[in-house]
Design a protein around this motif. Structure first.
Motif, PDB file in Angstrom:
ATOM      1  N   UNK A 108    -130.118-106.251 -31.413  1.00 62.68           N
ATOM      2  CA  UNK A 108    -129.353-107.373 -31.036  1.00 62.68           C
ATOM      3  C   UNK A 108    -127.693-106.813 -30.706  1.00 62.68           C
ATOM      4  N   UNK A 109    -127.203-107.315 -29.713  1.00 61.18           N
ATOM      5  CA  UNK A 109    -125.906-106.908 -29.425  1.00 61.18           C
ATOM      6  C   UNK A 109    -124.916-106.995 -30.449  1.00 61.18           C
ATOM      7  N   UNK A 110    -124.927-108.087 -31.172  1.00 63.94           N
ATOM      8  CA  UNK A 110    -123.619-108.270 -32.123  1.00 63.94           C
ATOM      9  C   UNK A 110    -124.138-107.144 -33.105  1.00 63.94           C
ATOM     10  N   UNK A 111    -125.283-106.675 -33.460  1.00 62.80           N
ATOM     11  CA  UNK A 111    -125.385-105.676 -34.425  1.00 62.80           C
ATOM     12  C   UNK A 111    -125.181-104.203 -33.899  1.00 62.80           C
ATOM     13  N   UNK A 112    -125.174-104.258 -32.726  1.00 63.80           N
ATOM     14  CA  UNK A 112    -125.093-102.880 -32.030  1.00 63.80           C
ATOM     15  C   UNK A 112    -123.503-102.576 -31.972  1.00 63.80           C
ATOM     16  N   UNK A 113    -123.022-103.645 -31.728  1.00 64.54           N
ATOM     17  CA  UNK A 113    -121.370-103.645 -31.433  1.00 64.54           C
ATOM     18  C   UNK A 113    -120.772-103.508 -33.084  1.00 64.54           C
ATOM     19  N   UNK A 114    -121.534-104.192 -34.060  1.00 62.38           N
ATOM     20  CA  UNK A 114    -120.970-104.010 -35.239  1.00 62.38           C
ATOM     21  C   UNK A 114    -120.930-102.401 -35.872  1.00 62.38           C
ATOM     22  N   UNK A 115    -122.165-101.845 -35.385  1.00 58.76           N
ATOM     23  CA  UNK A 115    -122.328-100.611 -35.595  1.00 58.76           C
ATOM     24  C   UNK A 115    -121.280 -99.593 -34.734  1.00 58.76           C
ATOM     25  N   UNK A 116    -120.883 -99.722 -33.738  1.00 57.22           N
ATOM     26  CA  UNK A 116    -119.728 -99.258 -32.930  1.00 57.22           C
ATOM     27  C   UNK A 116    -119.596-100.042 -31.726  1.00 57.22           C
ATOM     28  N   UNK A 117    -118.330-100.282 -31.640  1.00 51.30           N
ATOM     29  CA  UNK A 117    -117.956-101.234 -30.479  1.00 51.30           C
ATOM     30  C   UNK A 117    -118.149-100.662 -29.060  1.00 51.30           C
ATOM     31  N   UNK A 118    -118.201 -99.264 -29.043  1.00 49.63           N
ATOM     32  CA  UNK A 118    -118.099 -98.510 -27.850  1.00 49.63           C
ATOM     33  C   UNK A 118    -119.564 -97.685 -27.797  1.00 49.63           C
ATOM     34  N   UNK A 119    -120.434 -97.927 -28.818  1.00 47.19           N
ATOM     35  CA  UNK A 119    -121.848 -96.972 -28.630  1.00 47.19           C
ATOM     36  C   UNK A 119    -122.930 -97.232 -27.854  1.00 47.19           C
ATOM     37  N   UNK A 120    -122.937 -98.483 -27.331  1.00 47.29           N
ATOM     38  CA  UNK A 120    -123.761 -98.838 -26.310  1.00 47.29           C
ATOM     39  C   UNK A 120    -123.172 -99.950 -25.424  1.00 47.29           C
ATOM     40  N   UNK A 121    -122.972 -99.746 -23.990  1.00 50.80           N
ATOM     41  CA  UNK A 121    -122.505-100.473 -23.143  1.00 50.80           C
ATOM     42  C   UNK A 121    -123.364-101.752 -22.512  1.00 50.80           C
ATOM     43  N   UNK A 122    -124.708-101.180 -22.267  1.00 50.12           N
ATOM     44  CA  UNK A 122    -125.541-102.085 -21.546  1.00 50.12           C
ATOM     45  C   UNK A 122    -126.585-102.695 -22.357  1.00 50.12           C
ATOM     46  N   UNK A 123    -126.758-103.902 -21.759  1.00 51.24           N
ATOM     47  CA  UNK A 123    -127.593-105.045 -22.792  1.00 51.24           C
ATOM     48  C   UNK A 123    -128.530-105.709 -21.908  1.00 51.24           C
ATOM     49  N   UNK A 147    -130.229-109.238 -20.931  1.00 51.40           N
ATOM     50  CA  UNK A 147    -129.684-110.443 -21.274  1.00 51.40           C
ATOM     51  C   UNK A 147    -131.041-111.525 -21.378  1.00 51.40           C
ATOM     52  N   UNK A 148    -131.012-112.074 -22.341  1.00 50.28           N
ATOM     53  CA  UNK A 148    -132.218-113.333 -22.549  1.00 50.28           C
ATOM     54  C   UNK A 148    -131.638-114.424 -22.894  1.00 50.28           C
ATOM     55  N   UNK A 149    -132.160-115.619 -22.934  1.00 49.94           N
ATOM     56  CA  UNK A 149    -131.789-116.935 -23.342  1.00 49.94           C
ATOM     57  C   UNK A 149    -131.013-116.790 -24.745  1.00 49.94           C
ATOM     58  N   UNK A 150    -131.617-116.233 -25.665  1.00 52.02           N
ATOM     59  CA  UNK A 150    -131.134-115.968 -27.021  1.00 52.02           C
ATOM     60  C   UNK A 150    -130.343-114.971 -27.434  1.00 52.02           C
ATOM     61  N   UNK A 151    -129.752-114.353 -26.212  1.00 51.26           N
ATOM     62  CA  UNK A 151    -128.660-113.459 -26.253  1.00 51.26           C
ATOM     63  C   UNK A 151    -128.892-111.998 -25.745  1.00 51.26           C
ATOM     64  N   UNK A 152    -127.845-111.048 -25.967  1.00 56.17           N
ATOM     65  CA  UNK A 152    -128.113-109.687 -25.375  1.00 56.17           C
ATOM     66  C   UNK A 152    -128.912-108.704 -26.449  1.00 56.17           C
ATOM     67  N   UNK A 153    -129.897-107.877 -25.787  1.00 55.51           N
ATOM     68  CA  UNK A 153    -130.278-106.919 -26.775  1.00 55.51           C
ATOM     69  C   UNK A 153    -130.350-105.349 -25.842  1.00 55.51           C
ATOM     70  N   UNK A 154    -130.376-104.640 -26.707  1.00 53.61           N
ATOM     71  CA  UNK A 154    -130.260-103.141 -26.403  1.00 53.61           C
ATOM     72  C   UNK A 154    -131.653-102.396 -26.753  1.00 53.61           C
ATOM     73  N   UNK A 155    -132.057-101.691 -25.769  1.00 53.57           N
ATOM     74  CA  UNK A 155    -133.440-100.960 -26.021  1.00 53.57           C
ATOM     75  C   UNK A 155    -132.921 -99.619 -26.890  1.00 53.57           C
ATOM     76  N   UNK A 156    -133.919 -99.420 -27.934  1.00 51.13           N
ATOM     77  CA  UNK A 156    -133.777 -98.295 -28.800  1.00 51.13           C
ATOM     78  C   UNK A 156    -134.369 -97.095 -28.316  1.00 51.13           C
ATOM     79  N   UNK A 157    -135.216 -97.236 -27.444  1.00 52.65           N
ATOM     80  CA  UNK A 157    -135.948 -95.990 -27.057  1.00 52.65           C
ATOM     81  C   UNK A 157    -136.985 -95.662 -28.067  1.00 52.65           C
ATOM     82  N   UNK A 158    -137.604 -96.685 -28.535  1.00 51.62           N
ATOM     83  CA  UNK A 158    -138.719 -96.395 -29.420  1.00 51.62           C
ATOM     84  C   UNK A 158    -139.802 -97.318 -29.136  1.00 51.62           C
ATOM     85  N   UNK A 159    -140.893 -96.736 -28.914  1.00 49.37           N
ATOM     86  CA  UNK A 159    -142.012 -97.874 -28.771  1.00 49.37           C
ATOM     87  C   UNK A 159    -143.357 -97.449 -29.240  1.00 49.37           C
TER      88      UNK A 159
END
Length: 272
Positions: free
Chosen positions: A143-158, A160-172
């Motif tokens: 979740x965007x809020x969890x990523x930004x809590x970890x570091x505010x500039x650690x990830x800049x691209x998210x 966008x879905x209806x329930x918020x922003x998400x970032x890929x963890x490069x794990x499949x």
């Protein structure tokens, strides 16, 4: 109850043909995977975390310069133990995944050599959620809020879905050989935010429109993609935003090293 299954881990440690990575050049090494971060080569750090996950069995490292990686102490010890196998990388990441999967026992956990903040607990969480969903394919998100809590500039691209922003963890996750077709998602690096034509190629035009407009939930989009591929592909949301921060460039290298020093102390003086 989660099934008692141990995944085979593919750690992708290749490099782009003909491209000199700036981080590798700065560190004076031949490939990004062996760049030290807080005193430990990235690939050695990631493999140690994967190996410590109780839900992972065999490990395969897919790389172009196998010898340099195989000589690292953690890697060499796991090879001697018979738990880790080196696999020669191919021209692109998708064909490298196919090479790594050849003869492997499914399910497969796929991660990358620059995922330096993922932990054994993070891998266990991902595997357990994939098994609980009976997923044939899955992608880890944060979740965007969890990523930004970890570091505010650690990830800049998210995304966008209806329930918020998400970032890929490069794990499949690939649950079976049938699901290998989902590896096409990663062709050319999977940079969907920067290169939307790749969504059209992988998922279709209508899904691109939904994605760009933020229509619907991530679950609905993945269900539509599942129908396109012909098997169940699910989004798996991880609890720790650190897992979405990987080492792509100088900025994310500095962020990652700062976080690692908070966790471990400064280990740069212990580098070999």
């Amino acid at each position: 109850m989660v099934k008692d299954i141990r995944a085979t881990a593919l750690v992708m440690a290749g490099r782009r043909s003909g491209v000199h990575d700036p981080l590798a050049e700065r560190a004076g090494v031949s490939q990004k995977a062996v760049v030290p971060i807080n005193g430990v080569p990235m690939i050695e750090r990631v493999v140690a975390q994967v190996a410590a996950c109780p839900m992972v069995g065999a490990i395969r490292v897919v790389a172009h310069d196998e010898g340099e990686i195989a000589r690292l102490p953690t890697i060499a010890a796991l090879i001697a133990e018979g738990r880790l196998t080196m696999v020669e990388g191919r021209f692109n990441i998708v064909d490298s995944v196919f090479a790594g999967a050849e003869g492997a026992q499914f399910p497969l956990l796929i991660t990358t050599a620059d995922n330096c903040l993922l932990t054994p607990e993070g891998y266990s969480e991902f595997i357990a959620k994939c098994l609980a969903e009976d997923a044939e394919g899955a992608a880890a998100l944060a979740r965007r809020e969890d990523v930004q809590a970890a570091d505010p500039i650690g990830q800049k691209r998210f995304y966008e879905f209806r329930d918020g922003g998400y970032s890929n963890c490069n794990t499949y996750w690939l649950g079976s050989a049938k699901a290998l077709s989902a590896a096409e998602i990663m062709r050319e690096g999977g940079q969907f935010i920067k290169y939307p034509r790749r969504i059209i190629k992988a998922f279709g035009l209508i899904n691109l429109i939904r994605f760009r407009m933020g229509w619907g939930s991530k679950e609905k989009l993945f269900a539509q993609i599942s129908r396109r591929f012909g098997f169940k592909l699910v989004p798996v949301v991880l609890s720790d935003g650190h897992f979405a921060i990987d080492v792509d460039n100088e900025r994310t290298f500095n962020v990652t090293e700062k976080i690692l020093r908070r966790r471990e102390g400064d280990r740069t003086g212990a580098a070999a």
